[in-house]
Write an enzyme that holds these catalytic residues in place. Structure first.
Site, mmCIF file in Angstrom:
data_model
loop_
_atom_site.group_PDB
_atom_site.id
_atom_site.type_symbol
_atom_site.label_atom_id
_atom_site.label_comp_id
_atom_site.label_asym_id
_atom_site.label_seq_id
_atom_site.Cartn_x
_atom_site.Cartn_y
_atom_site.Cartn_z
ATOM 1 N N THR A 1 0.840 -1.201 0.000
ATOM 2 C CA THR A 1 0.000 0.000 0.000
ATOM 3 C C THR A 1 0.874 1.251 0.000
ATOM 4 O O THR A 1 2.067 1.190 0.336
ATOM 5 C CB THR A 1 -0.917 0.010 1.233
ATOM 6 O OG1 THR A 1 -0.139 -0.332 2.386
ATOM 7 C CG2 THR A 1 -2.049 -0.978 1.087
ATOM 8 N N GLY B 1 2.058 4.216 1.550
ATOM 9 C CA GLY B 1 3.221 4.642 2.348
ATOM 10 C C GLY B 1 4.275 3.552 2.426
ATOM 11 O O GLY B 1 5.484 3.837 2.320
ATOM 12 N N THR B 2 3.835 2.318 2.583
ATOM 13 C CA THR B 2 4.795 1.213 2.683
ATOM 14 C C THR B 2 5.494 1.005 1.344
ATOM 15 O O THR B 2 6.714 0.832 1.283
ATOM 16 C CB THR B 2 4.070 -0.081 3.116
ATOM 17 O OG1 THR B 2 3.191 0.207 4.200
ATOM 18 C CG2 THR B 2 5.050 -1.152 3.558
ATOM 19 N N LYS C 1 -7.875 -16.808 9.011
ATOM 20 C CA LYS C 1 -8.880 -17.851 8.749
ATOM 21 C C LYS C 1 -8.340 -18.864 7.748
ATOM 22 O O LYS C 1 -8.509 -20.068 7.898
ATOM 23 C CB LYS C 1 -10.170 -17.213 8.222
ATOM 24 C CG LYS C 1 -11.189 -18.241 7.757
ATOM 25 C CD LYS C 1 -12.532 -17.634 7.421
ATOM 26 C CE LYS C 1 -13.439 -18.724 6.853
ATOM 27 N NZ LYS C 1 -14.845 -18.389 6.919
ATOM 28 N N HIS D 1 0.068 -15.673 54.051
ATOM 29 C CA HIS D 1 -1.352 -15.743 53.691
ATOM 30 C C HIS D 1 -1.927 -14.359 53.397
ATOM 31 O O HIS D 1 -2.950 -13.975 53.939
ATOM 32 C CB HIS D 1 -2.142 -16.466 54.771
ATOM 33 C CG HIS D 1 -1.816 -17.925 54.831
ATOM 34 N ND1 HIS D 1 -2.635 -18.898 54.313
ATOM 35 C CD2 HIS D 1 -0.725 -18.547 55.306
ATOM 36 C CE1 HIS D 1 -2.052 -20.079 54.475
ATOM 37 N NE2 HIS D 1 -0.896 -19.898 55.077
HETATM 38 N N1 LIG Z 1 -8.490 0.882 4.013
HETATM 39 C C1 LIG Z 1 -7.797 -0.129 3.602
HETATM 40 O O1 LIG Z 1 -8.186 -0.788 2.672
HETATM 41 C C2 LIG Z 1 -6.506 -0.446 4.262
HETATM 42 N N2 LIG Z 1 -5.717 -1.446 3.875
HETATM 43 C C3 LIG Z 1 -4.632 -1.442 4.693
HETATM 44 N N3 LIG Z 1 -4.756 -0.447 5.580
HETATM 45 C C4 LIG Z 1 -3.776 -0.088 6.612
HETATM 46 O O2 LIG Z 1 -2.900 0.879 6.077
HETATM 47 C C5 LIG Z 1 -1.681 0.872 6.826
HETATM 48 C C6 LIG Z 1 -0.505 1.037 5.922
HETATM 49 O O3 LIG Z 1 -0.670 2.143 5.114
HETATM 50 P P1 LIG Z 1 0.541 2.743 4.271
HETATM 51 O O4 LIG Z 1 1.192 1.587 3.598
HETATM 52 O O5 LIG Z 1 -0.064 3.691 3.327
HETATM 53 O O6 LIG Z 1 1.481 3.444 5.245
HETATM 54 C C7 LIG Z 1 -1.652 -0.434 7.588
HETATM 55 O O7 LIG Z 1 -1.716 -0.130 8.971
HETATM 56 C C8 LIG Z 1 -2.882 -1.177 7.109
HETATM 57 O O8 LIG Z 1 -3.485 -1.917 8.171
HETATM 58 C C9 LIG Z 1 -5.909 0.185 5.349
HETATM 59 N N4 LIG Z 1 -6.343 1.260 6.057
HETATM 60 C C10 LIG Z 1 -7.396 1.382 6.837
HETATM 61 O O9 LIG Z 1 -8.385 0.844 6.957
#
Ligand SMILES: NC(=O)c1ncn([C@@H]2O[C@H](COP(=O)(O)O)[C@@H](O)[C@H]2O)c1NC=O
Length: 524
Positions: free
Chosen positions: A39, A41-42, A141, A285
């Site tokens: 995602t 930022g990462t 799961k 005790h």
């Molecule tokens: N909304 C989403 O679909 C979503 N998917 C992943 N996240 C969170 O976003 C965070 C990472 O965000 P980034 O990579 O942008 O820094 C993680 O803590 C992850 O749990 C989301 N954020 C919140 O719900």
């Protein structure tokens, strides 16, 4: 445990708020030929470190939207996580859903956000992670086919597994990490419910939440509980940084029993009150049977022991300062002891205590006087919750005709501190910074006073000239009269009885000094 898949990990999704260790981990995954989805930022962080990464938005064909509220919530992601390999292959192919074999997620920092007293409700709500827990739960799961990592401490383990098993994470590891993942989301949702359940009209949290959610971690299972026919375990709170039995380190000795843990807690919490000079508390005790403070730890131990040598046999001994070799030697030479606990131990202490290999020697670290917590008490069908009893007195009001001497005042404050940790009805006789007799857990206050006198007599200690502390008010003057007869010179008690006037009159008639604290310290 679900049946294992033995497919190597080909694709990982990384989406973390706590980015510690993630770059190294992702680099190693890449070196092991794992394709990485990530995602915003990462992904940016990894790309900046030259680690090949595919943005989730490119992968799904949907942009991250609504300020990050929707990033990974897409069938191509959740299908890839939840698909049962072997069973759902056709549908995966039909909808072009490749499998995602490894999920690395940690959540928006809700706990840290709401721990700021200025946090607004809007801020708190924006820090409720939705997409993260959804992926965590889905992959946990489907742990039969997918590995979920929520804890950066597991990165090395995962790399070890992939390296040692030709790219496969073993079923046992996947299962354990799945359990951890559900624990993680359960705690996360518990915190959210606790926070929102306290919100009042002004949008701020206040008082007690509408439900009680807490997560304790199993620290130890025991051979038995309070009695041999009862099963037992010890669960501890997460991230506990205060000096306490739950975070104490055992240096030697047999495993702590259920009663050891309860009694060590009682001894440690009592000795924590004494900050200014060396102090020792001996508990039997759950009640202190000997407490003293002195110029040295050895002297404090000696005085505490002399209060009630009979009861000290097989007791729990707590100190407020680092345990030195002379004191350790004195204990070992003199008595049978179950547990010794101190903030730390000086060099050589462990060798001395090792002579008694069963004795449990514990260190708990330096005391933090400012830490507060809630107290819980289980009743059938419910749980009583209250603030811990942190305060000492509201006032020190001299209500007798005679004012206490300086020594009497000192001894009364000492006895008052001890009385807080004696089960009600609590009566503590004290003199020269040491207990002279302790009457605990009686159904009538007068009997606790009588027992304190008997204890003093058994130990060959002189009651006349001692002071008396009572954890709650005297309902009748008989307790004062009995104390006067025993030679008690001064009394400290909360006051507040309907018959306070009679009680004060009885004290005056005996020439006793009496202090009202305006605060009661029941302990049941
Ligand atoms: N909304 C989403 O679909 C979503 N998917 C992943 N996240 C969170 O976003 C965070 C990472 O965000 P980034 O990579 O942008 O820094 C993680 O803590 C992850 O749990 C989301 N954020 C919140 O719900």
């Amino acid at each position: 445990m679900s049946q294992a898949t033995s497919r190597p990990v080909q694709r990982a999704l990384i989406s973390v708020s706590d980015k510690s260790g993630i770059v190294d981990f992702a680099r190693q995954l890449h070196q092991l030929n794992v394709e990485i989805l990530s995602t915003g930022g990462t992904a940016k962080l990894l790309a900046d470190e030259n680690i090949p990464v595919i943005e989730v938005s490119d992968y799904t064909g949907f942009p991250e939207m609504m300020d990050g509220r929707v990033k990974t919530l897409h069938p191509k992601i959740h299908g890839g996580i939840l698909a049962r390999r072997g069973t759902d292959d056709a549908v995966m192919q039909e909808h072009n859903i490749p499998g995602i074999d490894l999920i690395v997620v940690n959540l928006y920092p809700f706990e840290a956000t709401v721990s700021n007293p200025d946090c607004s409700l809007e801020d708190a709500i924006e820090n409720i992670d939705i997409g993260g827990p959804t992926m965590v739960r889905a992959s946990a799961k489907n742990h039969a086919h997918v590995a979920i990592v929520v804890d950066p401490n597991d990165y090395d383990h995962v790399i070890g597994q992939l390296t040692d098993n030709s790219g496969v994470i073993e079923a046992d590891s996947r299962f354990k990490m799945a359990v951890k993942a559900f624990e993680h989301t359960a705690r996360y949702d518990g915190m959210i419910a606790n926070y929102l359940g306290k919100i009042v009209e002004n949008g701020k949290p206040e008082g007690f939440a509408t439900t009680f959610n807490t997560q304790l971690t199993l620290a130890q299972t025991m051979r038995y509980g309070e009695n041999p026919h009862q099963n037992a375990a010890f669960y501890i709170e997460p991230n506990n940084s205060q000096a306490c039995i739950a975070s104490a380190k055992q240096l030697q000795g047999k495993e702590l029993s259920y009663n050891n843990i309860a009694d060590t807690d009682a001894a440690l919490e009592c000795v924590k009150q004494f900050v200014e000079s060396p102090a020792c508390v001996i508990v039997k005790h759950a009640n202190p049977c000997g407490v003293a403070k002195a110029n040295t730890l050895l002297e404090a131990y000696d005085k505490a022991f002399q209060t009630d040598p009979e009861s000290a046999f097989g007791g729990i001994i707590a100190f407020n300062q680092p345990l030195d070799t002379v004191t350790a030697q004195a204990i070992v030479d003199r008595q049978f002891v179950e547990v010794i606990i101190a903030p730390s131990v000086e060099d050589g202490v462990s060798d001395i205590v090792a002579a008694k290999k069963n004795v449990r020697l514990l260190t708990c670290g330096a005391f933090d006087q400012s830490s507060t917590h809630l107290d819980y008490k289980r009743v059938t069908g419910g749980l009583l919750v209250q603030d811990s009893d942190q305060l000492l007195y509201q006032e020190l009001n001299i209500v007798s005709a005679r004012a206490p001497s300086e020594e009497e005042m000192r001894d009364m404050l000492f006895a008052w501190k001890v009385a807080k940790y004696v089960k009600s009805n609590a009566i503590v006789y004290a003199k020269d910074n040491r207990t002279v007799g302790v009457g605990a857990g009686q159904m009538s206050r007068i009997n606790s006073a009588r027992i304190a006198g008997i204890k003093a007599e058994h130990a060959g200690l002189v009651v006349p000239g001692s002071v008396m502390a009572s954890d709650a008010f005297f309902p009748f003057k008989d307790g004062i009269e009995a104390a006067a007869e025993a030679g008690i010179a001064a009394v400290i008690q909360p006051g507040g009885s309907m018959r306070d006037a009679e009680v004060i009159e009885a004290a005056d008639a005996a020439g006793m000094a009496m202090i009202f604290t305006g605060m009661r310290h029941f302990r049941h």
